[in-house]
Scaffold this motif. Sequence first.
Motif, PDB file in Angstrom:
ATOM      1  N   SER A  99      16.299  -8.012  26.781  1.00 26.71           N
ATOM      2  CA  SER A  99      16.997  -9.216  27.258  1.00 26.71           C
ATOM      3  C   SER A  99      17.387  -9.072  28.722  1.00 26.71           C
ATOM      4  CB  SER A  99      18.259  -9.461  26.436  1.00 26.71           C
ATOM      5  OG  SER A  99      18.929 -10.610  26.906  1.00 26.71           O
ATOM      6  N   GLY A 141      12.874  -8.518  20.656  1.00 24.76           N
ATOM      7  CA  GLY A 141      13.275  -9.585  21.567  1.00 24.76           C
ATOM      8  C   GLY A 141      14.675 -10.093  21.229  1.00 24.76           C
ATOM      9  N   ARG A 142      15.350 -10.581  22.238  1.00 23.11           N
ATOM     10  CA  ARG A 142      16.731 -11.059  22.061  1.00 23.11           C
ATOM     11  C   ARG A 142      16.835 -12.162  21.002  1.00 23.11           C
ATOM     12  NH1 ARG A 142      18.567 -16.118  23.379  1.00 23.11           N
ATOM     13  NH2 ARG A 142      17.407 -16.058  25.336  1.00 23.11           N
ATOM     14  N   LYS A 143      15.843 -13.059  20.943  1.00 24.41           N
ATOM     15  CA  LYS A 143      15.940 -14.179  19.988  1.00 24.41           C
ATOM     16  C   LYS A 143      15.797 -13.674  18.556  1.00 24.41           C
ATOM     17  CE  LYS A 143      14.603 -17.748  23.212  1.00 24.41           C
ATOM     18  NZ  LYS A 143      13.617 -18.758  23.584  1.00 24.41           N
ATOM     19  N   THR A 144      14.951 -12.685  18.351  1.00 21.45           N
ATOM     20  CA  THR A 144      14.817 -12.108  17.007  1.00 21.45           C
ATOM     21  C   THR A 144      16.123 -11.421  16.621  1.00 21.45           C
ATOM     22  OG1 THR A 144      12.451 -11.857  17.255  1.00 21.45           O
ATOM     23  CG2 THR A 144      13.487 -10.429  15.627  1.00 21.45           C
ATOM     24  N   LYS A 193      15.705  -3.958  29.652  1.00 18.64           N
ATOM     25  CA  LYS A 193      14.869  -4.964  30.296  1.00 18.64           C
ATOM     26  C   LYS A 193      13.805  -4.268  31.133  1.00 18.64           C
ATOM     27  CE  LYS A 193      18.634  -6.209  32.831  1.00 18.64           C
ATOM     28  NZ  LYS A 193      19.473  -7.023  33.673  1.00 18.64           N
ATOM     29  N   ASP A 229       8.767  -6.142  18.221  1.00 16.96           N
ATOM     30  CA  ASP A 229       9.059  -7.291  17.361  1.00 16.96           C
ATOM     31  C   ASP A 229       9.571  -8.505  18.149  1.00 16.96           C
ATOM     32  OD1 ASP A 229       8.986  -8.415  14.844  1.00 16.96           O
ATOM     33  OD2 ASP A 229      11.024  -7.827  14.326  1.00 16.96           O
ATOM     34  N   THR A 284      18.545 -14.014  15.584  1.00 18.72           N
ATOM     35  CA  THR A 284      18.200 -14.558  14.256  1.00 18.72           C
ATOM     36  C   THR A 284      18.713 -13.615  13.176  1.00 18.72           C
ATOM     37  OG1 THR A 284      16.214 -15.569  15.166  1.00 18.72           O
ATOM     38  CG2 THR A 284      16.289 -15.333  12.786  1.00 18.72           C
ATOM     39  N   LEU A 334       5.358 -17.281  13.330  1.00 20.32           N
ATOM     40  CA  LEU A 334       6.339 -16.278  12.885  1.00 20.32           C
ATOM     41  C   LEU A 334       7.589 -16.943  12.324  1.00 20.32           C
ATOM     42  CD1 LEU A 334       6.275 -13.895  15.978  1.00 20.32           C
ATOM     43  CD2 LEU A 334       5.363 -13.414  13.707  1.00 20.32           C
ATOM     44  N   ALA A 335       7.862 -18.136  12.797  1.00 18.41           N
ATOM     45  CA  ALA A 335       9.031 -18.908  12.342  1.00 18.41           C
ATOM     46  C   ALA A 335       8.618 -20.374  12.408  1.00 18.41           C
ATOM     47  CB  ALA A 335      10.222 -18.658  13.256  1.00 18.41           C
ATOM     48  N   ILE A 372       9.210  -0.325  29.915  1.00 19.08           N
ATOM     49  CA  ILE A 372       9.944  -0.111  28.652  1.00 19.08           C
ATOM     50  C   ILE A 372       9.266   0.990  27.835  1.00 19.08           C
ATOM     51  CG2 ILE A 372      10.462  -1.235  26.429  1.00 19.08           C
ATOM     52  CD1 ILE A 372      10.689  -3.869  28.319  1.00 19.08           C
ATOM     53  N   SER A 418      19.535 -11.545  29.620  1.00 22.47           N
ATOM     54  CA  SER A 418      20.766 -12.343  29.603  1.00 22.47           C
ATOM     55  C   SER A 418      21.887 -11.724  28.766  1.00 22.47           C
ATOM     56  CB  SER A 418      20.465 -13.750  29.069  1.00 22.47           C
ATOM     57  OG  SER A 418      20.038 -13.689  27.726  1.00 22.47           O
TER      58      SER A 418
HETATM   59  N1  LIG Z   1       7.785 -13.548  10.755  1.00 18.19           N
HETATM   60  C1  LIG Z   1       8.118 -12.415  11.290  1.00 18.19           C
HETATM   61  O1  LIG Z   1       7.707 -11.322  10.822  1.00 18.19           O
HETATM   62  C2  LIG Z   1       8.995 -12.401  12.513  1.00 18.19           C
HETATM   63  C3  LIG Z   1       9.107 -11.238  13.276  1.00 18.19           C
HETATM   64  C4  LIG Z   1       9.880 -11.292  14.436  1.00 18.19           C
HETATM   65  C5  LIG Z   1      10.494 -12.468  14.833  1.00 18.19           C
HETATM   66  N2  LIG Z   1      10.376 -13.561  14.069  1.00 18.19           N
HETATM   67  C6  LIG Z   1      11.010 -14.823  14.481  1.00 18.19           C
HETATM   68  O2  LIG Z   1      10.544 -15.203  15.768  1.00 18.19           O
HETATM   69  C7  LIG Z   1      11.594 -15.866  16.480  1.00 18.19           C
HETATM   70  C8  LIG Z   1      11.882 -15.146  17.802  1.00 18.19           C
HETATM   71  O3  LIG Z   1      10.720 -14.975  18.544  1.00 18.19           O
HETATM   72  P1  LIG Z   1      10.636 -15.523  20.039  1.00 18.19           P
HETATM   73  O4  LIG Z   1       9.201 -15.569  20.431  1.00 18.19           O
HETATM   74  O5  LIG Z   1      11.388 -16.795  20.109  1.00 18.19           O
HETATM   75  O6  LIG Z   1      11.427 -14.498  20.894  1.00 18.19           O
HETATM   76  P2  LIG Z   1      11.748 -12.924  20.984  1.00 18.19           P
HETATM   77  O7  LIG Z   1      10.572 -12.142  21.447  1.00 18.19           O
HETATM   78  O8  LIG Z   1      12.462 -12.462  19.775  1.00 18.19           O
HETATM   79  O9  LIG Z   1      12.846 -13.007  22.159  1.00 18.19           O
HETATM   80  C9  LIG Z   1      12.489 -13.507  23.427  1.00 18.19           C
HETATM   81  C10 LIG Z   1      13.495 -13.024  24.432  1.00 18.19           C
HETATM   82  O10 LIG Z   1      13.390 -11.603  24.550  1.00 18.19           O
HETATM   83  C11 LIG Z   1      13.708 -11.241  25.879  1.00 18.19           C
HETATM   84  N3  LIG Z   1      12.577 -10.479  26.447  1.00 18.19           N
HETATM   85  C12 LIG Z   1      11.287 -10.419  26.016  1.00 18.19           C
HETATM   86  N4  LIG Z   1      10.591  -9.556  26.752  1.00 18.19           N
HETATM   87  C13 LIG Z   1      11.446  -9.045  27.674  1.00 18.19           C
HETATM   88  C14 LIG Z   1      11.340  -8.071  28.701  1.00 18.19           C
HETATM   89  N5  LIG Z   1      10.165  -7.452  28.940  1.00 18.19           N
HETATM   90  N6  LIG Z   1      12.444  -7.760  29.439  1.00 18.19           N
HETATM   91  C15 LIG Z   1      13.627  -8.394  29.190  1.00 18.19           C
HETATM   92  N7  LIG Z   1      13.788  -9.307  28.226  1.00 18.19           N
HETATM   93  C16 LIG Z   1      12.716  -9.641  27.483  1.00 18.19           C
HETATM   94  C17 LIG Z   1      14.047 -12.510  26.628  1.00 18.19           C
HETATM   95  O11 LIG Z   1      15.459 -12.640  26.445  1.00 18.19           O
HETATM   96  P3  LIG Z   1      16.465 -13.305  27.522  1.00 18.19           P
HETATM   97  O12 LIG Z   1      16.170 -14.773  27.441  1.00 18.19           O
HETATM   98  O13 LIG Z   1      17.816 -12.921  27.033  1.00 18.19           O
HETATM   99  O14 LIG Z   1      16.099 -12.704  28.849  1.00 18.19           O
HETATM  100  C18 LIG Z   1      13.299 -13.561  25.821  1.00 18.19           C
HETATM  101  O15 LIG Z   1      13.850 -14.855  25.936  1.00 18.19           O
HETATM  102  C19 LIG Z   1      12.809 -15.831  15.594  1.00 18.19           C
HETATM  103  O16 LIG Z   1      12.877 -17.040  14.869  1.00 18.19           O
HETATM  104  C20 LIG Z   1      12.506 -14.679  14.664  1.00 18.19           C
HETATM  105  O17 LIG Z   1      13.171 -14.756  13.453  1.00 18.19           O
HETATM  106  C21 LIG Z   1       9.641 -13.566  12.903  1.00 18.19           C
END
Ligand SMILES: NC(=O)c1ccc[n+]([C@@H]2O[C@H](COP(=O)([O-])OP(=O)(O)OC[C@H]3O[C@@H](n4cnc5c(N)ncnc54)[C@H](OP(=O)(O)O)[C@@H]3O)[C@@H](O)[C@H]2O)c1
Length: 177
Positions: free
Chosen positions: A75, A51-54, A93, A114, A57, A15-16, A99, A77
Amino acid sequence: MSNVVYVGTSLDGFLADRNGKLDWLESIPNPDNNDFGWGEFMERIDAIVMGRKTFETIMGFGRGWHYPKKVFILSNSLQSVPDELKDKVEIMKGTPAEITDELNRKGYKDLYIDGGNSIQKFLMDDLIDELMINRLPILLGGGVSLFGDLPKHMMFEHISTKILLNAMVFSHYKRKR
Ligand SMILES: NC(=O)c1ccc[n+]([C@@H]2O[C@H](COP(=O)([O-])OP(=O)(O)OC[C@H]3O[C@@H](n4cnc5c(N)ncnc54)[C@H](OP(=O)(O)O)[C@@H]3O)[C@@H](O)[C@H]2O)c1
């Protein structure tokens, strides 16, 4: 009621890239600014679960907020969201089932899930009903994976596949339970 994934991935399922970069998603010339069904998809869903990281971003792009539907940021955090997003974004959360139940009860029936880690948690609990995946012809060799380990096989029914800009393969699948 459906939980739907709509993503762009590399051929090797990322995805990234390793640096969290997404510029390769725009590597195919798109002179007519085709949105590849994004607008139609946005009309169809009731809310976005991200997700928080998305979220971080997207905030880092500095291009403003372009989501026409309410966004729930997952999130444990994050304590608050910027003031200008207070009526558009909420922090949540819980388990994927908690959820989904809470949002469905509030009237958000079709949810766009997402973020790699977030999608994987929903898949782990078999709470993804549809996958819409646009595959770009690039190998990234590493980065943020769309998929991870699963406790069991999961069958999907193929709904449609379109070739976009003679370069990308956009496929839609529904979970077959
Ligand atoms: N290509 C695409 O179409 C696309 C789509 C989406 C994302 N992306 C990319 O993917 C990357 C991000 O993805 P990722 O896998 O690193 O992470 P993510 O899913 O965006 O975020 C992960 C964070 O979400 C929180 N989380 C997830 N499930 C949870 C739950 N059930 N309850 C509470 N918090 C929850 C946690 O945050 P806390 O640590 O704060 O607890 C976890 O660290 C970015 O670079 C983004 O740009 C690309």
